[in-house]
Motif scaffolding. Structure first.
Motif, PDB file in Angstrom:
ATOM      1  N   CYS A  39       0.818  -1.221   0.000  1.00  0.00           N
ATOM      2  CA  CYS A  39       0.000   0.000   0.000  1.00  0.00           C
ATOM      3  C   CYS A  39       0.850   1.268   0.000  1.00  0.00           C
ATOM      4  O   CYS A  39       0.294   2.375  -0.093  1.00  0.00           O
TER       5      CYS A  39
ATOM      6  N   ILE B  49       0.494   3.939  -2.940  1.00  0.00           N
ATOM      7  CA  ILE B  49      -0.774   4.663  -2.866  1.00  0.00           C
ATOM      8  C   ILE B  49      -0.766   5.641  -1.699  1.00  0.00           C
ATOM      9  O   ILE B  49      -1.209   6.794  -1.828  1.00  0.00           O
TER      10      ILE B  49
ATOM     11  N   THR C 204     -10.774   4.662 -13.947  1.00  0.00           N
ATOM     12  CA  THR C 204     -11.373   3.495 -13.302  1.00  0.00           C
ATOM     13  C   THR C 204     -10.930   2.201 -13.980  1.00  0.00           C
ATOM     14  O   THR C 204     -10.586   1.219 -13.321  1.00  0.00           O
TER      15      THR C 204
ATOM     16  N   THR D  76      -7.274   1.289 -13.244  1.00  0.00           N
ATOM     17  CA  THR D  76      -7.133   0.785 -11.878  1.00  0.00           C
ATOM     18  C   THR D  76      -7.577  -0.675 -11.788  1.00  0.00           C
ATOM     19  O   THR D  76      -6.891  -1.522 -11.204  1.00  0.00           O
TER      20      THR D  76
ATOM     21  N   GLN E 280      -5.072  -4.131 -11.082  1.00  0.00           N
ATOM     22  CA  GLN E 280      -5.302  -5.098 -10.007  1.00  0.00           C
ATOM     23  C   GLN E 280      -5.622  -6.483 -10.550  1.00  0.00           C
ATOM     24  O   GLN E 280      -5.162  -7.494 -10.028  1.00  0.00           O
TER      25      GLN E 280
ATOM     26  N   LEU F 103      -9.474  -4.741  -3.077  1.00  0.00           N
ATOM     27  CA  LEU F 103      -8.952  -3.586  -3.800  1.00  0.00           C
ATOM     28  C   LEU F 103      -9.399  -3.598  -5.254  1.00  0.00           C
ATOM     29  O   LEU F 103      -9.601  -2.530  -5.853  1.00  0.00           O
TER      30      LEU F 103
ATOM     31  N   LEU G 126     -11.304   0.104  -5.138  1.00  0.00           N
ATOM     32  CA  LEU G 126     -10.577   1.252  -5.679  1.00  0.00           C
ATOM     33  C   LEU G 126     -11.247   1.845  -6.923  1.00  0.00           C
ATOM     34  O   LEU G 126     -11.389   3.076  -7.008  1.00  0.00           O
TER      35      LEU G 126
ATOM     36  N   PHE H 277     -12.568   5.783  -7.163  1.00  0.00           N
ATOM     37  CA  PHE H 277     -12.128   6.726  -8.188  1.00  0.00           C
ATOM     38  C   PHE H 277     -13.291   7.204  -9.053  1.00  0.00           C
ATOM     39  O   PHE H 277     -13.331   8.374  -9.447  1.00  0.00           O
TER      40      PHE H 277
ATOM     41  N   ASN I 105      -2.080   6.240 -13.409  1.00  0.00           N
ATOM     42  CA  ASN I 105      -2.599   4.868 -13.535  1.00  0.00           C
ATOM     43  C   ASN I 105      -2.013   4.151 -14.741  1.00  0.00           C
ATOM     44  O   ASN I 105      -1.700   2.954 -14.679  1.00  0.00           O
TER      45      ASN I 105
END
Length: 332
Positions: free
Chosen positions: A111, A114, A185, A188, A192, A216, A220, A224, A243
């Motif tokens: 983390c 971030i 979005t 992100t 992940q 996450l 996340l 966002f 991103n």
């Protein structure tokens, strides 16, 4: 509240100076080829600022990757501890922390990028918000530059400080803001998802680390998407660029240095074998070609006529005249 504000100001002031220094430097450079008061010069300055920040965070990203990999590799041991000490929560916590320490794993390191970016993001948001709304500079961003930023427009129709919910009467602002929010979005989610599907061992997909990654994966993008509609266009450019950097950086690491026992590790092993085969093929061809002259020489030697006996030469007509004596002194 006054003390908290003072603490916040004390923390944010150095960030204002650092961010504004990079932003103004990029703007000065881009102003040589673009209009200084134009929106594109400011947008590209924000993108340049993003690249500088992300490049500075590379060591932190490497630490995050190592910690994430260790977390994946020790998941089988974590499961064993859970089975062994599942009835004793305190003992389980102690043994788990001991395992983390022995393996050099920090469960919170994933983390860190971030967490580090959030103050930077907030400082940039405050810096651009004050410049746009109050035309007040901060740090190295002077009042004149703040006014230039606040009045700048992209393509002459979209103010850089406008948001989706406050588009300043421009539909184009809402279209661009919606596009950037969706891009932010999607990148992100893709980042992940890429981590979970390609760089996590199968036995780690059901552990607590996997649960954290799954959370996450969906939380996340929602954060966002909800918050993004209130971000100015300039801030959306920053976060979308960040991103994209993260996604590309992670793709490179997963492709070239994947964690053992993962689909990415198997794919890399197959690529390495194919590369080795392609590399060995020309070498083998060169060896064959170098051996061909020697083989041809030997073949030529083997193809020379064999020596004939006297009797064979006589039968073929190539012997001596019949009136001459043979080796025993006889005449034909």
């Amino acid at each position: 509240m006054g003390n908290l504000g003072a603490i916040g100001h004390f923390i944010m002031t150095p960030l204002y100076y650092a961010i504004s220094a990079v932003l103004v430097a990029w703007h000065s450079l881009l102003s040589l080829v673009l209009p200084a008061d134009g929106g594109m010069s400011w947008v590209l300055s924000i993108i340049g600022l993003t690249l500088v920040i992300r490049a500075a965070l590379i060591p932190l990203f490497v630490k995050q990757i190592k910690s994430s990999r260790n977390m994946q590799l020790i998941q089988p041991k974590v499961k064993e501890l859970q089975k062994k000490y599942g009835h004793d929560r305190e003992k389980l916590a102690q043994e788990t922390m001991k395992l983390y320490k022995e393996s050099g794993t920090n469960p919170f390191a994933s983390c860190l990028p971030i967490l580090i970016q959030m103050p930077i993001f907030l400082a940039l948001f405050r810096l651009l918000d004050h410049a746009a709304k109050n035309q007040q500079g901060n740090g190295f961003l002077t009042d004149s530059l703040a006014k230039s930023f606040g009045d700048s427009e992209i393509f002459g129709v979209m103010k850089i400080n406008a948001t989706f919910v406050s588009p300043a009467g421009s539909v184009a602002v809402q279209v661009l803001a919606a596009f950037l929010v969706v891009a932010m979005t999607a990148t992100t989610f893709t980042t992940q998802r890429q981590l979970m599907s390609k760089n996590m061992p199968s036995d780690a997909m059901s552990g607590p680390y996997a649960q954290q990654q799954k959370m996450l994966l969906y939380v996340l993008p929602v954060v966002f998407a909800v918050g993004g509609i209130a971000f100015p266009i300039g801030v959306l450019f920053y976060w979308t660029t960040s991103n994209l950097w993260t996604m590309g950086q992670q793709f490179y690491v997963i492709r070239n240095n994947p964690a053992p026992g993962t689909p990415a590790f198997t794919a890399k092993a197959e690529r390495d074998r194919a590369k080795a085969a392609r590399h060995d093929a020309p070498a083998a061809a060169e060896v064959v070609e170098s051996e061909q002259p020697e083989q041809e020489r030997r073949s030529a030697q083997r193809q020379q006529p064999r020596r004939q006996t006297r009797q064979q030469r006589r039968k073929s007509g190539g012997g001596r005249p019949t009136d001459q004596p043979n080796s025993e002194g006889e005449q034909q």
